[in-house]
Design a protein around this motif. Structure first.
Motif, PDB file in Angstrom:
ATOM      1  N   LEU A  79      36.296  51.076  43.125  1.00 12.77           N
ATOM      2  CA  LEU A  79      35.909  50.655  44.474  1.00 12.77           C
ATOM      3  C   LEU A  79      36.399  51.753  45.420  1.00 12.77           C
ATOM      4  O   LEU A  79      37.478  51.658  45.998  1.00 12.77           O
ATOM      5  CB  LEU A  79      36.549  49.306  44.824  1.00 12.77           C
ATOM      6  CG  LEU A  79      36.252  48.144  43.876  1.00 12.77           C
ATOM      7  CD1 LEU A  79      36.979  46.889  44.340  1.00 12.77           C
ATOM      8  CD2 LEU A  79      34.755  47.880  43.791  1.00 12.77           C
ATOM      9  N   PRO A  80      35.618  52.819  45.594  1.00 13.67           N
ATOM     10  CA  PRO A  80      36.117  54.012  46.294  1.00 13.67           C
ATOM     11  C   PRO A  80      36.423  53.793  47.762  1.00 13.67           C
ATOM     12  O   PRO A  80      37.174  54.551  48.356  1.00 13.67           O
ATOM     13  CB  PRO A  80      34.976  55.020  46.111  1.00 13.67           C
ATOM     14  CG  PRO A  80      33.760  54.187  45.903  1.00 13.67           C
ATOM     15  CD  PRO A  80      34.224  52.984  45.146  1.00 13.67           C
ATOM     16  N   ASN A  81      35.826  52.775  48.383  1.00 12.48           N
ATOM     17  CA  ASN A  81      36.015  52.560  49.816  1.00 12.48           C
ATOM     18  C   ASN A  81      36.886  51.358  50.136  1.00 12.48           C
ATOM     19  O   ASN A  81      36.939  50.933  51.294  1.00 12.48           O
ATOM     20  CB  ASN A  81      34.648  52.400  50.489  1.00 12.48           C
ATOM     21  CG  ASN A  81      33.840  53.671  50.416  1.00 12.48           C
ATOM     22  OD1 ASN A  81      34.377  54.755  50.559  1.00 12.48           O
ATOM     23  ND2 ASN A  81      32.543  53.548  50.169  1.00 12.48           N
ATOM     24  N   GLN A  82      37.566  50.822  49.142  1.00 13.90           N
ATOM     25  CA  GLN A  82      38.382  49.632  49.388  1.00 13.90           C
ATOM     26  C   GLN A  82      39.598  49.999  50.230  1.00 13.90           C
ATOM     27  O   GLN A  82      40.398  50.838  49.830  1.00 13.90           O
ATOM     28  CB  GLN A  82      38.836  49.021  48.065  1.00 13.90           C
ATOM     29  CG  GLN A  82      39.616  47.737  48.229  1.00 13.90           C
ATOM     30  CD  GLN A  82      38.784  46.638  48.839  1.00 13.90           C
ATOM     31  OE1 GLN A  82      37.624  46.462  48.487  1.00 13.90           O
ATOM     32  NE2 GLN A  82      39.356  45.919  49.766  1.00 13.90           N
ATOM     33  N   SER A  83      39.740  49.376  51.394  1.00  9.75           N
ATOM     34  CA  SER A  83      40.902  49.637  52.237  1.00  9.75           C
ATOM     35  C   SER A  83      41.804  48.424  52.357  1.00  9.75           C
ATOM     36  O   SER A  83      43.020  48.552  52.365  1.00  9.75           O
ATOM     37  CB  SER A  83      40.462  50.107  53.630  1.00  9.75           C
ATOM     38  OG  SER A  83      39.519  49.218  54.191  1.00  9.75           O
ATOM     39  N   ASP A  84      41.236  47.235  52.449  1.00 12.17           N
ATOM     40  CA  ASP A  84      42.070  46.033  52.518  1.00 12.17           C
ATOM     41  C   ASP A  84      42.798  45.813  51.196  1.00 12.17           C
ATOM     42  O   ASP A  84      42.286  46.119  50.128  1.00 12.17           O
ATOM     43  CB  ASP A  84      41.217  44.792  52.796  1.00 12.17           C
ATOM     44  CG  ASP A  84      40.777  44.711  54.240  1.00 12.17           C
ATOM     45  OD1 ASP A  84      41.050  45.673  54.984  1.00 12.17           O
ATOM     46  OD2 ASP A  84      40.168  43.705  54.617  1.00 12.17           O
ATOM     47  N   ASP A  85      44.005  45.280  51.271  1.00 14.14           N
ATOM     48  CA  ASP A  85      44.715  44.872  50.060  1.00 14.14           C
ATOM     49  C   ASP A  85      44.206  43.498  49.659  1.00 14.14           C
ATOM     50  O   ASP A  85      44.606  42.475  50.218  1.00 14.14           O
ATOM     51  CB  ASP A  85      46.225  44.819  50.310  1.00 14.14           C
ATOM     52  CG  ASP A  85      46.852  46.190  50.185  1.00 14.14           C
ATOM     53  OD1 ASP A  85      46.801  46.757  49.091  1.00 14.14           O
ATOM     54  OD2 ASP A  85      47.356  46.695  51.192  1.00 14.14           O
ATOM     55  N   ILE A  86      43.299  43.490  48.700  1.00  7.00           N
ATOM     56  CA  ILE A  86      42.663  42.243  48.288  1.00  7.00           C
ATOM     57  C   ILE A  86      43.509  41.545  47.241  1.00  7.00           C
ATOM     58  O   ILE A  86      44.515  42.066  46.786  1.00  7.00           O
ATOM     59  CB  ILE A  86      41.245  42.521  47.733  1.00  7.00           C
ATOM     60  CG1 ILE A  86      41.321  43.546  46.587  1.00  7.00           C
ATOM     61  CG2 ILE A  86      40.329  43.012  48.817  1.00  7.00           C
ATOM     62  CD1 ILE A  86      39.998  43.820  45.938  1.00  7.00           C
ATOM     63  N   SER A  87      43.077  40.342  46.861  1.00  8.21           N
ATOM     64  CA  SER A  87      43.801  39.590  45.836  1.00  8.21           C
ATOM     65  C   SER A  87      43.813  40.398  44.543  1.00  8.21           C
ATOM     66  O   SER A  87      42.940  41.202  44.282  1.00  8.21           O
ATOM     67  CB  SER A  87      43.109  38.258  45.591  1.00  8.21           C
ATOM     68  OG  SER A  87      41.875  38.468  44.948  1.00  8.21           O
ATOM     69  N   HIS A  88      44.789  40.173  43.732  1.00  2.44           N
ATOM     70  CA  HIS A  88      45.010  41.057  42.592  1.00  2.44           C
ATOM     71  C   HIS A  88      44.699  40.467  41.229  1.00  2.44           C
ATOM     72  O   HIS A  88      44.736  41.185  40.252  1.00  2.44           O
ATOM     73  CB  HIS A  88      46.462  41.525  42.599  1.00  2.44           C
ATOM     74  CG  HIS A  88      46.753  42.530  43.649  1.00  2.44           C
ATOM     75  ND1 HIS A  88      46.822  42.219  44.987  1.00  2.44           N
ATOM     76  CD2 HIS A  88      46.974  43.853  43.575  1.00  2.44           C
ATOM     77  CE1 HIS A  88      47.076  43.305  45.672  1.00  2.44           C
ATOM     78  NE2 HIS A  88      47.179  44.311  44.849  1.00  2.44           N
ATOM     79  N   LEU A  89      44.416  39.181  41.135  1.00  2.00           N
ATOM     80  CA  LEU A  89      44.289  38.598  39.801  1.00  2.00           C
ATOM     81  C   LEU A  89      43.410  37.357  39.828  1.00  2.00           C
ATOM     82  O   LEU A  89      43.502  36.528  40.739  1.00  2.00           O
ATOM     83  CB  LEU A  89      45.677  38.218  39.272  1.00  2.00           C
ATOM     84  CG  LEU A  89      45.737  37.451  37.945  1.00  2.00           C
ATOM     85  CD1 LEU A  89      45.214  38.315  36.807  1.00  2.00           C
ATOM     86  CD2 LEU A  89      47.166  37.003  37.668  1.00  2.00           C
ATOM     87  N   ALA A  90      42.534  37.241  38.845  1.00  2.00           N
ATOM     88  CA  ALA A  90      41.756  36.023  38.618  1.00  2.00           C
ATOM     89  C   ALA A  90      41.575  35.855  37.122  1.00  2.00           C
ATOM     90  O   ALA A  90      41.562  36.829  36.358  1.00  2.00           O
ATOM     91  CB  ALA A  90      40.398  36.090  39.311  1.00  2.00           C
TER      92      ALA A  90
END
Length: 854
Positions: A79-90
């Motif tokens: 995800l080259p443009n990911q800036s927000d710290d999103i959830s890490h696990l599902a």
């Protein structure tokens, strides 16, 4: 650097007369005009992520791509443009397997390369401190465990701290351990093993519907990931390019322990139309009984060495080795799975486990393919996508399913497979997060964004006339609002301005103030006067009326920024009372607080807001304007790139002056554009400016569609660019704290901005060296952000943190500097236009002052 001197240029922006409005009509704040800067050396404020509506961290799928070669199974997704710290696990906890999807900033099991390490050292981030820059890029990782080995899965999660955001997350690095951790999970095991997850990891599993997750995961892959879907016939793999406008409807066949057949009509639109209990669990269960294999993968590997003709009855066995050509059956077609064992006088131990495994695999695969086709025929569908961990990229399985679909449809329907086939449910659960648990992180960004250690900067020494005694309160944190019991007019000059509740009023709390210096590029600091207009009695009356008329609107915005709570309303009323009292005092005695210009009046209002704990009254408005502007930025950049240099430069200046303002029939009351154009185009032949400082103003279109494209053009020409912004919020001005997040969003659509922002330490590009389009490119000149120590719409160049800002027609229009200066403004106030230029509202200023003229 200028061609004939050693000066750096100043490029100063304003929205003259205030591109912002506090109400309709001519009552805008009045900003634009002169500015200056030296080398950018100020400490940057910690950069928060660009806030989104509702403060919800977002999954950015733009540019998402598979990392690895085309034969990898379950490859990492970049995800080259990911800036927000999103959830890490599902999790998808099935009857046979547990599937995990988790996000990280770094490559799995790989050490940092030299470039990343060098960048981190340069940014001072190897000491374990919280990062002070947005990070662009991340990866989705895919891992599976057998459900029977749940402990291994729990140990894996714990070792990487995935349930706490991962060891590279801001919360983990800061030592903050959130309570009540919730992990999204789907599948039957989300219910069955919930207590065990709580006991071992201290987390709660939030159950998501299994079908919802399957469809969401499939739609994500098919819509966003190139080289995800493929066909497999006769051992040949061929990737399928999906037409995004013609994806729906399709049939999704998820082959797990059992089989679900789902007709998908769109995002969130689907129905389970069929299924069968003969699936992956059947293959594994029967195979385990008949072959003594200890794992699904062992059984599948065994099949690759098998010969099913020793067990299956083929068409040739019935017709003496011949085809049944009349109905299109070849001699090698299976007439009856395990049919030969009927007539053979053998025990189970007499058959090779390899042959049993292959016969069983073909039987189940063929039937899944046939049932899937019949359902596709039922709904008139031509595309069937197969997912689930039964397939596992196994060539013989895919060939068998493809043969069945192709045979029964006479080639009209197509079986297609997915590289992340087994993770559809886990992916869907991953994308179902709403809050991602970042509330604490956002609070940290808010509280710690000012490195000087003070939440705001005092203007008290200018607020009170010389000789007035001041008793100031002590707190260094957000102060307790004083005087809330009611307000009277502040006491006359010469009396003590008290800070306790018994005082008539307190505004301008003294705090720790950073070292402030005179701006070094002022031509003559002794002759410098920031205020363009002195407030005589008539000016007082006019501007007091403007501020009074819009006071209720400002209170509404301030209260809304705090969620409209009863406490916010109480503080809003108190602020209105306090500010009105100050205006009344100044009307009665204009010299009460010393020499007082319009800039001081605006500063007084901002300080009053902060005194009553309104940190950012325009925060939601700024968020909304930034989002809307960033959405159209890619199209604007594309349009600018299609122009020749002269046309592009004019469009850029017009863009700073509020979206082609000249086309509205307004005039340029000061127009030095041709002089500026000549200097800029001369850069192509001579030496370009070494550095340009751009003094940014309003959030939204001003900074995103005006200043950032201008900065991009300068960067393209090899000029370092420094964006200078307020340390504290004032009206809808963008702050230095907000700028790195905005730049990071803009950099997603532009390689020039992306490289410059990384070079300047504004972002850390986690994808650097991975994406093909970023490899082997030259190092860019940097794009940087500095703060000015200011929390007002205007600035005094005699009191700056190294760099300064002078963005207002009310201040610094006539200021002279030791370097080239461009002053841009659009007048948003009729009285100001008449006073300064005998002009009209929306008239523009493009004032270029080369150093040899100043």
């Amino acid at each position: 650097m200028a061609a004939n001197n050693n000066s750096d240029p100043i490029l100063d922006e304003g929205g003259g007369g205030g591109v912002k409005h506090e109400a309709a009509g001519e009552a805008g704040e009045g900003k634009g005009g002169g500015g200056g800067a030296a080398a950018a050396a100020a400490t940057q404020a910690p950069a928060a992520m660009l806030p989104r509506s509702g403060s919800r961290p977002q999954l950015d799928l733009s540019g998402a791509a598979i990392h690895g070669n085309l034969e990898d199974r379950n490859p990492t997704i970049l995800l080259p443009n990911q800036s927000d710290d999103i959830s890490h696990l599902a999790l998808d906890i099935g009857g046979s397997l547990i599937k995990l999807v988790y996000f990280s900033r770094h490559a799995e099991h790989s050490s940092e390369d030299k470039r990343k390490l060098s960048t981190k050292r340069r940014l001072g981030m190897l000491n374990g401190g919280r990062r002070s820059y947005p990070v662009l890029g991340g990866r989705l990782h895919f891992v599976k465990f057998e459900t029977g080995k749940l402990s291994e899965c729990l140990d894996f999660i714990s070792s990487k701290q995935l349930h706490r955001g991962g060891v590279d997350s801001p919360s983990w690095r800061s030592g903050a351990q959130p309570d009540n951790i919730v992990i999204k999970a789907t599948g039957g095991g989300a219910f069955k093993y919930a207590d065990l997850f709580k006991e071992r990891l201290g987390v709660s599993l939030e159950k998501e519907d299994e079908m919802d997750c399957l469809v969401a995961g499939a739609n994500f892959l098919l819509k966003s990931i190139r080289h995800e879907a493929f066909t497999h016939m006769d051992g040949q793999k061929e990737y399928v390019q999906i037409d995004q406008n013609d994806l729906f409807p399709f049939l999704l066949v998820n082959v797990g322990s059992g089989v679900s057949i789902i007709k998908v009509d769109g995002h969130g639109k689907f129905q389970r139309v069929s299924g069968t209990n003969v699936g992956g669990g059947t293959y594994w269960g029967l195979g385990r009984l008949m072959t003594k294999c200890k794992s699904f993968d062992e059984l599948l590997e065994l099949s690759q060495r098998g010969d099913n003709s020793t067990i299956d009855m083929l068409v040739g066995d019935i017709y003496g080795g011949l085809d049944y050509s009349k109905i299109g059956l070849s001699a090698s077609t299976i007439a009856s799975s395990f049919g030969k064992t009927i007539s053979d006088d053998k025990e189970l131990s007499d058959y090779r486990p390899e042959d049993i495994s292959l016969s069983l695999l073909r039987m189940i695969s063929y039937n899944i393919g046939q049932i899937s086709y019949l359902n596709a025929l039922r709904y008139g569908l031509k595309r069937i996508f197969f997912g689930g961990f039964f397939i596992r990229g196994h060539a013989y399985t895919m060939d068998t399913i493809s043969f069945a679909v192709n045979f029964w449809s006479k080639g009209e329907a197509k079986a297609m497979f997915l590289r992340h086939e087994g993770f559809l449910g886990a992916l869907g659960a991953f994308m179902s997060y709403e809050k991602h648990g970042l509330d604490d992180l956002r609070i940290h960004h808010l509280v710690e964004r000012f490195p000087m250690g003070a939440p705001y900067i005092s203007w008290m020494e200018k607020f009170v006339q010389k000789g007035t005694q001041i008793t100031a309160p002590v707190p260094v944190g957000f102060p307790v609002t004083t005087g809330m019991g009611g307000f009277e007019r502040p006491t006359a000059k010469g009396d003590i301005l008290r800070s306790d509740a018994s005082a008539a009023l307190n505004v301008g709390v003294l705090h720790l103030v950073p070292t402030l210096d005179v701006f070094p590029l002022l031509e003559d600091p002794k002759m410098y006067e920031p205020n363009t207009i002195d407030l005589d009695l008539n000016e007082y009356k006019y501007w007091f009326k403007v501020l009074s008329d819009h006071l209720s609107d400002l209170v509404d915005k301030a209260v809304a920024s705090e969620g409209g709570t009863d406490d916010a309303k109480r503080r809003g009323d108190a602020f209105a009372h306090a500010f009105s009292a100050h205006l009344a005092r100044l009307m009665e005695e204009p010299a009460a607080y010393g020499k007082f210009g319009l800039a001081n009046l605006l500063e007084l209002r901002e300080e009053c807001l902060r005194e009553f704990q309104f940190v950012d009254a325009y925060v939601s408005i700024k968020q909304r304007e930034n989002e809307a502007s960033l959405a159209v930025l890619p199209d604007l950049l594309m349009e600018l790139d299609s122009m020749n240099e002269e046309a592009r430069l004019l469009a850029l200046i017009e863009g700073v002056l509020a979206a082609n303002i000249f086309d509205w029939g307004s005039r340029a009351c000061i127009d030095d554009f041709d002089m500026f154009k000549k200097r800029m185009l001369a850069d192509k032949k001579g030496q370009p400016y070494k550095r340009a400082l751009l003094f940014v103003d309003n959030s939204g279109a001003d900074v995103v569609l005006g200043m950032i494209p201008l900065a991009r053009e300068l960067l393209r020409n090899g000029t370092e660019v420094v964006l200078v912004a307020n340390s504290l919020p004032a009206l809808n001005d963008v702050t230095a704290n907000e700028l790195p997040g905005i730049v990071a969003e803009a950099a997603k659509h532009c390689g020039i901005l992306r490289k410059a922002a990384e070079a300047g330490g504004l972002i850390f590009d986690a994808m650097a060296g991975i994406q093909d389009d970023l490899k082997d490119e030259p190092v860019s000149v940097p794009l940087m952000v500095v703060e000015n120590g200011c929390g007002s719409p205007c600035i005094d160049f005699r009191q700056l943190i190294l760099e300064g800002m002078g963005r207002s027609l009310h201040t610094n229009l006539n200021a002279r500097f030791k370097c080239d200066t461009l002053k841009l403004a659009m007048v948003k106030n009729q009285r100001l236009a008449e006073k300064l230029f005998n002009g009209n509202i929306y008239d523009c200023i493009c004032k270029f002052e080369p150093v040899h003229l100043t």
